[in-house]
Motif scaffolding. Structure first.
Motif, mmCIF file in Angstrom:
data_model
loop_
_atom_site.group_PDB
_atom_site.id
_atom_site.type_symbol
_atom_site.label_atom_id
_atom_site.label_comp_id
_atom_site.label_asym_id
_atom_site.label_seq_id
_atom_site.Cartn_x
_atom_site.Cartn_y
_atom_site.Cartn_z
ATOM 1 N N LEU A 9 0.859 -1.179 0.000
ATOM 2 C CA LEU A 9 0.000 0.000 0.000
ATOM 3 C C LEU A 9 0.899 1.234 0.000
ATOM 4 N N VAL A 10 0.773 2.056 -1.056
ATOM 5 C CA VAL A 10 1.550 3.296 -1.160
ATOM 6 C C VAL A 10 0.645 4.447 -0.722
ATOM 7 N N VAL A 11 1.112 5.229 0.250
ATOM 8 C CA VAL A 11 0.314 6.328 0.798
ATOM 9 C C VAL A 11 1.053 7.643 0.572
ATOM 10 N N ASP A 12 0.478 8.508 -0.278
ATOM 11 C CA ASP A 12 1.105 9.793 -0.579
ATOM 12 C C ASP A 12 0.039 10.772 -1.035
ATOM 13 N N ASP A 13 0.014 11.957 -0.408
ATOM 14 C CA ASP A 13 -0.991 12.946 -0.802
ATOM 15 C C ASP A 13 -0.709 13.520 -2.191
ATOM 16 N N GLU A 14 0.528 13.357 -2.684
ATOM 17 C CA GLU A 14 0.836 13.731 -4.073
ATOM 18 C C GLU A 14 0.465 12.540 -4.960
ATOM 19 N N LYS A 15 -0.725 12.600 -5.526
ATOM 20 C CA LYS A 15 -1.274 11.463 -6.269
ATOM 21 C C LYS A 15 -0.346 11.006 -7.387
ATOM 22 N N GLU A 16 0.221 11.965 -8.124
ATOM 23 C CA GLU A 16 1.089 11.616 -9.267
ATOM 24 C C GLU A 16 2.325 10.851 -8.808
ATOM 25 N N TYR A 17 2.921 11.281 -7.683
ATOM 26 C CA TYR A 17 4.103 10.585 -7.172
ATOM 27 C C TYR A 17 3.746 9.163 -6.759
ATOM 28 N N GLY A 18 2.600 9.009 -6.117
ATOM 29 C CA GLY A 18 2.142 7.680 -5.728
ATOM 30 C C GLY A 18 1.938 6.771 -6.920
ATOM 31 N N GLU A 19 1.409 7.338 -8.002
ATOM 32 C CA GLU A 19 1.185 6.551 -9.218
ATOM 33 C C GLU A 19 2.506 6.107 -9.845
ATOM 34 N N VAL A 20 3.503 6.987 -9.793
ATOM 35 C CA VAL A 20 4.827 6.627 -10.326
ATOM 36 C C VAL A 20 5.420 5.466 -9.535
ATOM 37 N N LEU A 21 5.310 5.549 -8.193
ATOM 38 C CA LEU A 21 5.802 4.451 -7.355
ATOM 39 C C LEU A 21 5.070 3.152 -7.663
ATOM 40 N N LYS A 22 3.773 3.255 -7.888
ATOM 41 C CA LYS A 22 2.960 2.075 -8.207
ATOM 42 C C LYS A 22 3.482 1.391 -9.464
ATOM 43 N N ILE A 23 3.765 2.187 -10.499
ATOM 44 C CA ILE A 23 4.277 1.636 -11.758
ATOM 45 C C ILE A 23 5.629 0.954 -11.542
ATOM 46 N N ILE A 24 6.532 1.633 -10.814
ATOM 47 C CA ILE A 24 7.879 1.086 -10.565
ATOM 48 C C ILE A 24 7.789 -0.245 -9.821
ATOM 49 N N LEU A 25 6.941 -0.296 -8.797
ATOM 50 C CA LEU A 25 6.815 -1.509 -7.983
ATOM 51 C C LEU A 25 6.121 -2.637 -8.733
ATOM 52 N N GLU A 26 5.093 -2.298 -9.518
ATOM 53 C CA GLU A 26 4.386 -3.329 -10.288
ATOM 54 C C GLU A 26 5.280 -3.944 -11.358
ATOM 55 N N GLU A 27 6.225 -3.165 -11.873
ATOM 56 C CA GLU A 27 7.172 -3.707 -12.855
ATOM 57 C C GLU A 27 8.056 -4.788 -12.238
ATOM 58 N N LYS A 28 8.203 -4.751 -10.919
ATOM 59 C CA LYS A 28 8.997 -5.765 -10.203
ATOM 60 C C LYS A 28 8.131 -6.928 -9.722
ATOM 61 N N GLY A 29 6.843 -6.907 -10.093
ATOM 62 C CA GLY A 29 5.971 -8.033 -9.767
ATOM 63 C C GLY A 29 5.175 -7.897 -8.484
ATOM 64 N N TYR A 30 5.221 -6.722 -7.847
ATOM 65 C CA TYR A 30 4.464 -6.519 -6.620
ATOM 66 C C TYR A 30 3.021 -6.119 -6.937
ATOM 67 N N SER A 31 2.116 -6.456 -6.028
ATOM 68 C CA SER A 31 0.718 -6.032 -6.131
ATOM 69 C C SER A 31 0.589 -4.731 -5.330
ATOM 70 N N VAL A 32 0.136 -3.655 -5.983
ATOM 71 C CA VAL A 32 0.184 -2.332 -5.354
ATOM 72 C C VAL A 32 -1.167 -1.623 -5.400
ATOM 73 N N GLU A 33 -1.518 -1.009 -4.270
ATOM 74 C CA GLU A 33 -2.678 -0.109 -4.200
ATOM 75 C C GLU A 33 -2.195 1.245 -3.727
ATOM 76 N N ASN A 34 -2.944 2.298 -4.076
ATOM 77 C CA ASN A 34 -2.580 3.652 -3.669
ATOM 78 C C ASN A 34 -3.638 4.265 -2.766
ATOM 79 N N SER A 35 -3.172 5.115 -1.851
ATOM 80 C CA SER A 35 -4.053 5.956 -1.037
ATOM 81 C C SER A 35 -3.446 7.351 -1.019
ATOM 82 N N THR A 36 -4.311 8.365 -0.907
ATOM 83 C CA THR A 36 -3.810 9.741 -0.873
ATOM 84 C C THR A 36 -3.885 10.349 0.529
ATOM 85 N N SER A 37 -4.277 9.549 1.518
ATOM 86 C CA SER A 37 -4.303 10.042 2.900
ATOM 87 C C SER A 37 -4.157 8.880 3.874
ATOM 88 N N GLY A 38 -3.729 9.214 5.092
ATOM 89 C CA GLY A 38 -3.597 8.194 6.122
ATOM 90 C C GLY A 38 -4.929 7.589 6.500
#
Length: 201
Positions: A9-38
């Motif tokens: 679970l990637v948590v970042d109020d900067e939605k675009e940054y969170g999406e970039v992390l999601k792409i990087i991690l998914e390329e390594k085979g991880y299952s990723v979800e995003n949240s923009t707040s705690g």
């Protein structure tokens, strides 16, 4: 080892940054979800399990340090990595004392983050494998027998466990060498340390 997807679970109020992390991690085979707040992150964690939470330290409604506290207080079985663009030794020490696995500077080389994620994944695999072996061994069913030779072997294994010497076990594949090794480990002075099976063939 069990074949289990590693959920992040990637948590970042900067939605675009969170999406970039999601792409990087998914390329390594991880299952990723995003949240923009705690708050949203905790809601998601209430609905499903995550192996790892990667959270920004500075967020408006609930910062990463507060989120870490809620995760630990809630008893979630999730490691936490804190990301910050304001990296200081004091913040790193504080986060580690509070139970964070590690602290990575936001916007740095993604390889640094990927290395830490890989360490957590491998450590979790080892813990799960050890837990399954312990269930097999300590459950007792596989170690109970009236066969005199088997009981003699188990008595020998218990004596071997009290020694600091290296122990060599020989046998065909499937004979139960790793189960016996786990039993010896569980009876030894090192039982609180991790047990890892390594196939050297």
């Amino acid at each position: 080892m069990t074949n289990h997807t590693f959920d992040i679970l990637v948590v970042d109020d900067e939605k675009e940054y969170g999406e970039v992390l999601k792409i990087i991690l998914e390329e390594k085979g991880y299952s990723v979800e995003n949240s923009t707040s705690g708050t949203e992150a905790l809601e998601k964690m209430g609905r499903r399990d995550f192996d790892l939470v990667i959270t920004d330290l500075r967020m408006p409604d609930m910062d990463g340090r507060e989120l870490l506290g809620e995760i630990k207080k809630g008893g979630y079985d999730s490691e936490v990595i804190l990301l910050t663009a304001y990296g200081t030794i004091e913040q790193a020490v504080d986060a580690m004392k509070a139970g964070a696995y590690t602290y990575v500077t936001k916007g740095g080389d993604p390889e640094e983050l990927l290395m830490e994620v890989a360490k957590i994944r491998e450590a979790k695999k080892v813990r799960e494998y050890n837990r399954l072996l312990e269930e097999k061994v300590m459950g007792g069913a596989m170690m109970e027998s009236r066969d005199p030779k088997f009981r003699q072997m188990m008595e020998l294994a218990e004596r071997a466990a009290q020694s600091d010497s290296n122990i060599l076990m020989l046998g065909e594949s499937g004979a139960g060498k790793e189960i016996l090794a786990s039993f010896i480990h569980s009876k030894s002075a090192r039982r609180k340390e991790g047990f890892m099976e390594i196939n050297c063939q």
